[in-house]
Scaffold this motif. Structure first.
Motif, PDB file in Angstrom:
ATOM      1  N   SER A 411     -33.313 -14.125  -8.191  1.00  0.00           N
ATOM      2  CA  SER A 411     -33.204 -13.119  -9.031  1.00  0.00           C
ATOM      3  C   SER A 411     -31.754 -13.492  -9.990  1.00  0.00           C
ATOM      4  N   THR A 412     -31.240 -12.631 -10.750  1.00  0.00           N
ATOM      5  CA  THR A 412     -30.197 -12.779 -11.496  1.00  0.00           C
ATOM      6  C   THR A 412     -29.534 -11.300 -11.512  1.00  0.00           C
ATOM      7  N   SER A 413     -28.151 -11.529 -11.602  1.00  0.00           N
ATOM      8  CA  SER A 413     -27.189 -10.290 -11.686  1.00  0.00           C
ATOM      9  C   SER A 413     -27.130  -9.619 -13.411  1.00  0.00           C
ATOM     10  N   GLN A 414     -27.967 -10.318 -14.106  1.00  0.00           N
ATOM     11  CA  GLN A 414     -27.983  -9.865 -15.503  1.00  0.00           C
ATOM     12  C   GLN A 414     -26.354  -9.830 -15.958  1.00  0.00           C
ATOM     13  N   HIS A 415     -25.659 -10.973 -15.967  1.00  0.00           N
ATOM     14  CA  HIS A 415     -24.307 -10.915 -16.186  1.00  0.00           C
ATOM     15  C   HIS A 415     -24.270 -12.243 -17.249  1.00  0.00           C
ATOM     16  N   LEU A 416     -25.233 -12.635 -17.777  1.00  0.00           N
ATOM     17  CA  LEU A 416     -25.030 -13.930 -18.746  1.00  0.00           C
ATOM     18  C   LEU A 416     -24.008 -13.758 -19.699  1.00  0.00           C
ATOM     19  N   CYS A 417     -23.265 -14.821 -19.749  1.00  0.00           N
ATOM     20  CA  CYS A 417     -22.009 -14.847 -20.656  1.00  0.00           C
ATOM     21  C   CYS A 417     -21.495 -16.492 -20.893  1.00  0.00           C
ATOM     22  N   GLY A 418     -20.485 -16.487 -21.706  1.00  0.00           N
ATOM     23  CA  GLY A 418     -20.011 -17.942 -22.079  1.00  0.00           C
ATOM     24  C   GLY A 418     -20.990 -18.290 -23.272  1.00  0.00           C
ATOM     25  N   THR A 419     -21.677 -17.647 -23.951  1.00  0.00           N
ATOM     26  CA  THR A 419     -22.460 -18.434 -24.946  1.00  0.00           C
ATOM     27  C   THR A 419     -21.609 -18.902 -26.247  1.00  0.00           C
ATOM     28  N   ALA A 420     -20.422 -18.282 -26.389  1.00  0.00           N
ATOM     29  CA  ALA A 420     -19.514 -18.758 -27.397  1.00  0.00           C
ATOM     30  C   ALA A 420     -18.068 -18.763 -26.909  1.00  0.00           C
ATOM     31  N   PRO A 421     -17.863 -19.678 -25.876  1.00  0.00           N
ATOM     32  CA  PRO A 421     -16.642 -19.827 -25.203  1.00  0.00           C
ATOM     33  C   PRO A 421     -15.363 -19.892 -25.979  1.00  0.00           C
ATOM     34  N   MET A 422     -14.303 -19.100 -25.576  1.00  0.00           N
ATOM     35  CA  MET A 422     -12.925 -19.236 -26.075  1.00  0.00           C
ATOM     36  C   MET A 422     -12.299 -20.715 -25.495  1.00  0.00           C
ATOM     37  N   GLY A 423     -11.598 -21.194 -26.131  1.00  0.00           N
ATOM     38  CA  GLY A 423     -10.590 -22.605 -25.777  1.00  0.00           C
ATOM     39  C   GLY A 423      -9.512 -22.941 -26.644  1.00  0.00           C
ATOM     40  N   PRO A 424      -8.690 -23.823 -26.201  1.00  0.00           N
ATOM     41  CA  PRO A 424      -7.656 -24.302 -26.874  1.00  0.00           C
ATOM     42  C   PRO A 424      -8.014 -25.054 -28.159  1.00  0.00           C
ATOM     43  N   ASP A 425      -7.199 -25.142 -29.073  1.00  0.00           N
ATOM     44  CA  ASP A 425      -7.648 -26.062 -30.201  1.00  0.00           C
ATOM     45  C   ASP A 425      -8.338 -27.348 -30.025  1.00  0.00           C
ATOM     46  N   ASP A 426      -7.959 -28.124 -28.841  1.00  0.00           N
ATOM     47  CA  ASP A 426      -8.431 -29.531 -28.643  1.00  0.00           C
ATOM     48  C   ASP A 426      -9.562 -29.319 -27.480  1.00  0.00           C
ATOM     49  N   ASP A 427     -10.112 -28.293 -27.468  1.00  0.00           N
ATOM     50  CA  ASP A 427     -11.558 -27.990 -26.526  1.00  0.00           C
ATOM     51  C   ASP A 427     -12.667 -28.291 -27.348  1.00  0.00           C
ATOM     52  N   ASP A 428     -13.407 -29.353 -27.332  1.00  0.00           N
ATOM     53  CA  ASP A 428     -14.542 -29.658 -27.953  1.00  0.00           C
ATOM     54  C   ASP A 428     -15.733 -28.538 -27.574  1.00  0.00           C
ATOM     55  N   ALA A 429     -15.506 -27.758 -26.199  1.00  0.00           N
ATOM     56  CA  ALA A 429     -16.625 -26.992 -25.736  1.00  0.00           C
ATOM     57  C   ALA A 429     -16.390 -25.630 -26.406  1.00  0.00           C
ATOM     58  N   ALA A 430     -15.322 -25.261 -27.008  1.00  0.00           N
ATOM     59  CA  ALA A 430     -15.006 -23.954 -27.565  1.00  0.00           C
ATOM     60  C   ALA A 430     -15.656 -23.633 -28.705  1.00  0.00           C
ATOM     61  N   VAL A 431     -16.165 -22.518 -28.968  1.00  0.00           N
ATOM     62  CA  VAL A 431     -16.676 -21.921 -30.288  1.00  0.00           C
ATOM     63  C   VAL A 431     -15.714 -21.164 -30.970  1.00  0.00           C
ATOM     64  N   VAL A 432     -14.794 -20.335 -30.142  1.00  0.00           N
ATOM     65  CA  VAL A 432     -13.654 -19.664 -30.816  1.00  0.00           C
ATOM     66  C   VAL A 432     -12.510 -19.928 -30.147  1.00  0.00           C
TER      67      VAL A 432
END
Length: 477
Positions: A411-432
Motif C-alpha cells: 500500500s502507500t501512505s498517500q504522502h507523495l512529495c518532492g516533485t519540484a524540490p528545493m535546493g541550493p543554487d548549485d543543485d542540478d536536482a532542484a526545481v525551486v
C-alpha cells in the motif's frame, strides 16, 4: 482580473499562504481552487467528520489518480487528493506530527534549519495537551491526543510496552538538542471533539470576508502563461467557461501532483518529456523525476473494530525509521463511517519513513484533462523491501499473542512529495530555490509538498502547513 498575488490551490499550504498574505489590506490576493467550497452542507458534512476519511467512490471532495506502486510485479493503486477548500488536509485522518529536527537540518538549506522553522510550527497550532516552549498556544489549528485508548489501540500499545518499547507522551517533543528516542505514543491530531480542524477551516475561511481576498472555487487551472521568462497569469476553466487571470506574483499550491502537472503543462519540466507530450519548453527543469512517498505494508488483524474511534490514535516508531500503525477499523469503515461490516477488519500498517526508493510523475499530454503518469517504484531498492519485511516481523511478534494476522499487501501512505524540490543554487536536482522560486521563471513560486527536498520522517501534513506559513515571507518580499 488582476491581482498582486494569485494562489493556485486552496490546500494545506495555500490556505495558510492566502490568509497570511491577505492580512495586508493593500495586497490584493486571489485564490483559485478546483474543488468546491464548504458552503454546500454536503461538502461540510464530509470534511468535518474526523471519524471518517471522505475518499470513497461517492465522495465529491477528492480527485483520484492511478499509480503503479511496484514494478516486479506491477501492483496498482489509487492516490486520493483533496479537491475542496482545505485540500488533502480536509480529508485526511488528522495525523499532525511535525517533521523531526534532523529532517530539516539534513536539507542543508538556508532558512530551513530546525531553529528557523520551529517558530512557524508554533504559530500554526494550539497544543491542547502540552504548554511548553516548543509548542504553540495561540495558533488556529487545535492539536490534541487521545488520552485513553480502547479496543485495537489499547491492545497494540499494551503489547508494545510489554515488549519493552518506551512510552512517548508527546511525539512532537523532539528538539535538536534532545531528539526523541524510538517508542510508542499517541498521535498528535488536528481533530477536536470529532471535528477535523484543517487549514482550510482554520486559516482561509475566517479570512474570506476580507475585501482584498477573492476565492474562486470550482475553477480548474490549465496552464500558466509565461511571457519572456516571466509568469504573468493562469488560464482556468470555471463554471461559466474559460477565465484568464493575471497577477504580479503567482504561487502554485496545488499539491505534489497538481503543481508538478501544471508546471509541465506550462512548459516547465524535463525537456524530453515535454517535447514527447507536444509541449513547448519554457524552462528545462527536473520536475517529477525523483519523487518520494512512504511505502506501507498492510496486515489485517482479527481484533474487533473500535467503536467511535479515530482511524489512527497511536504509533510505534523504531530506531531504523519504521512507523507501525494500528488502524482501529477496516478501510471500508474509515471511508463510510459505518462500522457494522464483520468482514471489514482492523489492520496494522508497517511504514518505512526514510525510504531510499524514488518514483516519478510524467506529463503525457498537453491536454490538462489527461492525468499524468505516476510511478512509485517502491520495490526499486532492495534495502527498503528488507526493512519493510523486518517491520512486519516485528509487528507479528508484538501482537501474535492477542490476534491472528492475515497476509501482507502493498500500500502507500498517500504522502507523495518532492516533485519540484528545493535546493541550493548549485543543485542540478532542484526545481525551486530555497525561497521557493521556480528557477528560470520570474514571478513564479511553488509552495506545497512538491518542494520538500527529502521526505520527512513523519507524515508530512504538519510540515506542509508550516511551509505555507514560512513561505509567506518569501512571496511577500
Amino acid at each position: 482580473m488582476h491581482s498582486d498575488v494569485l494562489i493556485v490551490g486552496a490546500g494545506s499550504a495555500g490556505s495558510v499562504l492566502a490568509e497570511r498574505l491577505s492580512a495586508d489590506p493593500a495586497r490584493r490576493v486571489t485564490v483559485v481552487e478546483a474543488g468546491p467550497g464548504p458552503s454546500d452542507p454536503q461538502v461540510l458534512i464530509q470534511i468535518e467528520d474526523g471519524l471518517r476519511l471522505p475518499i470513497g467512490a461517492a465522495s465529491s471532495v477528492v480527485r483520484r489518480y492511478p499509480t503503479t506502486l511496484t514494478t516486479s510485479p506491477q501492483r496498482h493503486a489509487q492516490l486520493m487528493r483533496g479537491a475542496v477548500v482545505g485540500g488533502s488536509g480536509a480529508v485526511n485522518g488528522g495525523y499532525f506530527c511535525r517533521g523531526l529536527p534532523g529532517d530539516f537540518d539534513d536539507w542543508g538549506l538556508a532558512g530551513w534549519t530546525w531553529e528557523e522553522v520551529l517558530g512557524h510550527f508554533q504559530a500554526i497550532e494550539t497544543d491542547l495537551d502540552f504548554d511548553t516552549p516548543i509548542h504553540g498556544s495561540s495558533g488556529p489549528i487545535s492539536v490534541r491526543r487521545v488520552a485513553e485508548f480502547q479496543g485495537c489501540t489499547a491492545a497494540f500499545v499494551d503489547a508494545a510496552i510489554q515488549a519493552g518499547h518506551t512510552w512517548l507522551p508527546d511525539l512532537n517533543a523532539s528538539t535538536a538538542d534532545s531528539p526523541l528516542p524510538a517508542g510508542v505514543g499517541a498521535v498528535p491530531l488536528n481533530i477536536e471533539k470529532g471535528t477535523r480542524v484543517g487549514p482550510g477551516g482554520a486559516f482561509l475561511q475566517p479570512a474570506m470576508s476580507r475585501a482584498n481576498l477573492t476565492v474562486l472555487t470550482s475553477h480548474q487551472a490549465g496552464r500558466i502563461r509565461i511571457d519572456r521568462g516571466r509568469a504573468t497569469g493562469v488560464d482556468c476553466v470555471g463554471p461559466n467557461g474559460a477565465v484568464e487571470l493575471s497577477a504580479d506574483r503567482i504561487v502554485l499550491c496545488a499539491g505534489a501532483i497538481g503543481s508538478a502537472h501544471l508546471l509541465m503543462l506550462s512548459g516547465v519540466g524535463p525537456e524530453t518529456v515535454l517535447r514527447t507530450a507536444g509541449i513547448p519548453v519554457q524552462a528545462a527543469l527536473p520536475v517529477g523525476v525523483a519523487t518520494a512517498d512512504h511505502p506501507e505494508w498492510v496486515l489485517p488483524v482479527n481484533w474487533s473494530p473500535s467503536r467511535g474511534a479515530l482511524p489512527l490514535e497511536a504509533v510505534l516508531t523504531t530506531a531504523d525509521g519504521l512507523e507501525i500503525r494500528p488502524y482501529t477499523t477496516g478501510f471500508g469503515a474509515m471511508v463510510s463511517g459505518r462500522r457494522s461490516d464483520p468482514a471489514d477488519r482492523p489492520h496494522i500498517g508497517v511504514t518505512l519513513m526514510r525510504p531510499r526508493s524514488r518514483g516519478r510523475i510524467t506529463v503525457r499530454s498537453a491536454d490538462p484533462k489527461v492525468a499524468p503518469i505516476i510511478e512509485h517504484r517502491y520495490d526499486s531498492e532492495p534495502d527498503d523491501v528488507a526493512q519493510l519485511q523486518a517491520g512486519t516481523d516485528l509487528a507479528r511478534e508484538l501482537v501474535r499473542a492477542t490476534t491472528d494476522l492475515g497476509p501482507v499487501s502493498w500500500s502507500t501512505s498517500q504522502h507523495l512529495c518532492g516533485t519540484a524540490p528545493m535546493g541550493p543554487d548549485d543543485d542540478d536536482a532542484a526545481v525551486v530555490d530555497a525561497r521557493c522560486r521556480v528557477r528560470g521563471i520570474d514571478g513564479l513560486w511553488v509552495v506545497d509538498g512538491s518542494v520538500l527536498p527529502k521526505i520527512t520522517s513523519r507524515g508530512p501534513h504538519a510540515t506542509i502547513v508550516m511551509l505555507g506559513h514560512r513561505a509567506a515571507e518569501f512571496v511577500a518580499g
